[in-house]
Design a protein around this motif. Structure first.
Motif, PDB file in Angstrom:
ATOM      1  N   THR A   6      47.982  35.777  16.234  1.00 60.34           N
ATOM      2  CA  THR A   6      47.916  36.480  17.521  1.00 60.34           C
ATOM      3  C   THR A   6      49.172  37.302  17.763  1.00 60.34           C
ATOM      4  O   THR A   6      49.100  38.408  18.304  1.00 60.34           O
ATOM      5  CB  THR A   6      47.728  35.471  18.652  1.00 60.34           C
ATOM      6  OG1 THR A   6      48.743  34.455  18.569  1.00 60.34           O
ATOM      7  CG2 THR A   6      46.361  34.819  18.580  1.00 60.34           C
ATOM      8  N   LYS A   7      50.327  36.746  17.377  1.00 61.19           N
ATOM      9  CA  LYS A   7      51.582  37.474  17.549  1.00 61.19           C
ATOM     10  C   LYS A   7      51.613  38.716  16.676  1.00 61.19           C
ATOM     11  O   LYS A   7      52.006  39.800  17.109  1.00 61.19           O
ATOM     12  CB  LYS A   7      52.757  36.558  17.197  1.00 61.19           C
ATOM     13  CG  LYS A   7      54.131  37.191  17.367  1.00 61.19           C
ATOM     14  CD  LYS A   7      54.452  37.457  18.818  1.00 61.19           C
ATOM     15  CE  LYS A   7      55.886  37.946  18.972  1.00 61.19           C
ATOM     16  NZ  LYS A   7      56.223  38.229  20.382  1.00 61.19           N
ATOM     17  N   ARG A   8      51.191  38.570  15.428  1.00 67.14           N
ATOM     18  CA  ARG A   8      51.175  39.725  14.526  1.00 67.14           C
ATOM     19  C   ARG A   8      50.183  40.788  15.024  1.00 67.14           C
ATOM     20  O   ARG A   8      50.465  41.985  14.960  1.00 67.14           O
ATOM     21  CB  ARG A   8      50.801  39.282  13.112  1.00 67.14           C
ATOM     22  CG  ARG A   8      51.025  40.349  12.054  1.00 67.14           C
ATOM     23  CD  ARG A   8      50.572  39.853  10.693  1.00 67.14           C
ATOM     24  NE  ARG A   8      51.341  38.709  10.264  1.00 67.14           N
ATOM     25  CZ  ARG A   8      52.535  38.801   9.694  1.00 67.14           C
ATOM     26  NH1 ARG A   8      53.099  39.974   9.520  1.00 67.14           N
ATOM     27  NH2 ARG A   8      53.163  37.715   9.291  1.00 67.14           N
ATOM     28  N   ALA A   9      49.028  40.357  15.528  1.00 66.91           N
ATOM     29  CA  ALA A   9      48.039  41.306  16.042  1.00 66.91           C
ATOM     30  C   ALA A   9      48.591  42.071  17.236  1.00 66.91           C
ATOM     31  O   ALA A   9      48.402  43.283  17.346  1.00 66.91           O
ATOM     32  CB  ALA A   9      46.761  40.564  16.435  1.00 66.91           C
ATOM     33  N   SER A  10      49.294  41.378  18.129  1.00 67.81           N
ATOM     34  CA  SER A  10      49.852  42.059  19.298  1.00 67.81           C
ATOM     35  C   SER A  10      50.913  43.067  18.893  1.00 67.81           C
ATOM     36  O   SER A  10      50.999  44.162  19.470  1.00 67.81           O
ATOM     37  CB  SER A  10      50.449  41.028  20.262  1.00 67.81           C
ATOM     38  OG  SER A  10      51.554  40.368  19.673  1.00 67.81           O
ATOM     39  N   GLN A  11      51.707  42.746  17.869  1.00 68.33           N
ATOM     40  CA  GLN A  11      52.725  43.683  17.410  1.00 68.33           C
ATOM     41  C   GLN A  11      52.091  44.912  16.756  1.00 68.33           C
ATOM     42  O   GLN A  11      52.590  46.034  16.909  1.00 68.33           O
ATOM     43  CB  GLN A  11      53.683  42.988  16.451  1.00 68.33           C
ATOM     44  CG  GLN A  11      54.576  41.963  17.129  1.00 68.33           C
ATOM     45  CD  GLN A  11      55.555  41.320  16.175  1.00 68.33           C
ATOM     46  OE1 GLN A  11      55.372  41.372  14.953  1.00 68.33           O
ATOM     47  NE2 GLN A  11      56.591  40.707  16.707  1.00 68.33           N
ATOM     48  N   LEU A  13      49.153  46.192  17.539  1.00 69.80           N
ATOM     49  CA  LEU A  13      48.603  47.002  18.624  1.00 69.80           C
ATOM     50  C   LEU A  13      49.697  47.722  19.400  1.00 69.80           C
ATOM     51  O   LEU A  13      49.508  48.864  19.836  1.00 69.80           O
ATOM     52  CB  LEU A  13      47.775  46.115  19.559  1.00 69.80           C
ATOM     53  CG  LEU A  13      46.481  45.548  18.958  1.00 69.80           C
ATOM     54  CD1 LEU A  13      45.793  44.625  19.952  1.00 69.80           C
ATOM     55  CD2 LEU A  13      45.544  46.670  18.540  1.00 69.80           C
ATOM     56  N   ILE A  14      50.846  47.087  19.582  1.00 65.12           N
ATOM     57  CA  ILE A  14      51.976  47.747  20.248  1.00 65.12           C
ATOM     58  C   ILE A  14      52.448  48.934  19.423  1.00 65.12           C
ATOM     59  O   ILE A  14      52.717  50.016  19.957  1.00 65.12           O
ATOM     60  CB  ILE A  14      53.121  46.742  20.481  1.00 65.12           C
ATOM     61  CG1 ILE A  14      52.738  45.730  21.564  1.00 65.12           C
ATOM     62  CG2 ILE A  14      54.404  47.474  20.882  1.00 65.12           C
ATOM     63  CD1 ILE A  14      53.735  44.617  21.731  1.00 65.12           C
ATOM     64  N   SER A  17      49.967  51.727  19.753  1.00 65.84           N
ATOM     65  CA  SER A  17      50.068  52.356  21.070  1.00 65.84           C
ATOM     66  C   SER A  17      51.270  53.299  21.137  1.00 65.84           C
ATOM     67  O   SER A  17      51.182  54.398  21.690  1.00 65.84           O
ATOM     68  CB  SER A  17      50.179  51.283  22.159  1.00 65.84           C
ATOM     69  OG  SER A  17      49.037  50.452  22.158  1.00 65.84           O
ATOM     70  N   SER A  99      41.046  47.008  15.506  1.00 66.49           N
ATOM     71  CA  SER A  99      40.595  45.850  16.283  1.00 66.49           C
ATOM     72  C   SER A  99      39.615  45.001  15.488  1.00 66.49           C
ATOM     73  O   SER A  99      39.667  43.755  15.526  1.00 66.49           O
ATOM     74  CB  SER A  99      39.950  46.318  17.588  1.00 66.49           C
ATOM     75  OG  SER A  99      40.868  47.032  18.385  1.00 66.49           O
ATOM     76  N   TYR A 103      40.314  41.230  14.392  1.00 68.26           N
ATOM     77  CA  TYR A 103      39.369  40.187  14.801  1.00 68.26           C
ATOM     78  C   TYR A 103      38.949  39.340  13.608  1.00 68.26           C
ATOM     79  O   TYR A 103      38.864  38.107  13.703  1.00 68.26           O
ATOM     80  CB  TYR A 103      38.151  40.821  15.462  1.00 68.26           C
ATOM     81  CG  TYR A 103      37.091  39.819  15.870  1.00 68.26           C
ATOM     82  CD1 TYR A 103      37.248  39.034  17.017  1.00 68.26           C
ATOM     83  CD2 TYR A 103      35.944  39.645  15.096  1.00 68.26           C
ATOM     84  CE1 TYR A 103      36.291  38.110  17.378  1.00 68.26           C
ATOM     85  CE2 TYR A 103      34.971  38.724  15.459  1.00 68.26           C
ATOM     86  CZ  TYR A 103      35.150  37.965  16.600  1.00 68.26           C
ATOM     87  OH  TYR A 103      34.205  37.044  16.959  1.00 68.26           O
TER      88      TYR A 103
END
Length: 234
Positions: A6-11, A13-14, A17, A99, A103
């Motif tokens: 989850t942490k890697r996915a959020s990074q 996506l950041i 962005s 995404s 997922y």
């Protein structure tokens, strides 16, 4: 311990962005400088010139000039609309594909303790635990250099094959995407090195590295923001 999925996915996506934001700003700036600034915005003393017209040839020239100006502005309007649609479509596809891949990664079976215990160099860098010399030379020097050379070579190939041409929508999308990717990688590497700057026994190297980041990253970024604010005035 490795970064949790989850942490890697959020990074990721950041980072995407940030890439989207920078590329949008760069694209708008290129459009303004290259296209809109080249259009005639007004004709000097137009009212007085029209009142003093007594020659049919002069009237014809002015009418043609006005018609060309209206046509150019209409073409610019269609170019803006095309750029907007393609830009949204491009980033929708990028975020959609990313995404789906994230997922699939998040729904995989949890890794074993042995797999979790192995830290990669990327994990160490993102968590600020990598040795300073490795972070500096690998992420701040080598990675941006390789990325910039690769991306610029791809752009050169696209220009030689006439995929990217001036006044074309592809030029307003692919060129900013390429340049902004290099910038985002460079700024991300600067953040990594800054966080890893304490991982050295020498306090001298710590402040030398931080000083180089301020000199070569923060100050140029501030100057770019000032110039961007100047050129973005309509």
């Amino acid at each position: 311990m490795n970064l949790p999925p989850t942490k890697r996915a959020s990074q990721i996506l950041i980072a995407l962005s940030a890439w989207a934001f920078v590329s949008a700003i760069a694209s708008l700036l290129i459009f303004k400088i290259v296209y809109i600034s080249a259009l005639p915005t007004s004709l000097p003393n137009l009212t007085n010139d029209i009142n003093n017209i007594q020659d049919f040839v002069v009237l014809k020239k002015i009418s043609l000039l006005l018609a060309e100006s209206v046509t150019a502005q209409k073409e610019t309007g269609w170019l803006i609309a095309s750029w907007g649609l393609w830009f949204v479509a491009t980033w929708s596809a990028i975020f959609g594909i990313t995404s789906m891949l994230l997922y699939r990664q998040l729904t995989k079976t949890n890794p074993t303790e042995e797999q979790y215990s192995k830290e990669t160099i990327l994990d160490l860098a993102l968590t600020g635990k990598l040795e300073l010399w490795k972070a500096f030379w690998v992420f701040y020097i080598a990675l941006p250099a390789v990325a910039s050379l690769t991306i610029y070579q791809i752009l050169a190939i696209l220009r030689r094959t006439h995929v990217i041409e001036p006044t074309k929508v592809a030029d307003l999308i692919l060129t900013p995407l390429a340049y902004s990717a290099v910038l985002v990688i460079f700024w991300g590497a600067a953040i990594v090195v800054w966080r890893c700057s304490t991982n050295t026994p020498s306090i001298t190297w710590r402040y030398l590295v931080r000083g180089s980041i301020i000199l070569f990253t923060v100050i140029p970024l501030a100057k770019s923001a000032i110039l961007l604010g100047h050129y973005s005035r309509w």
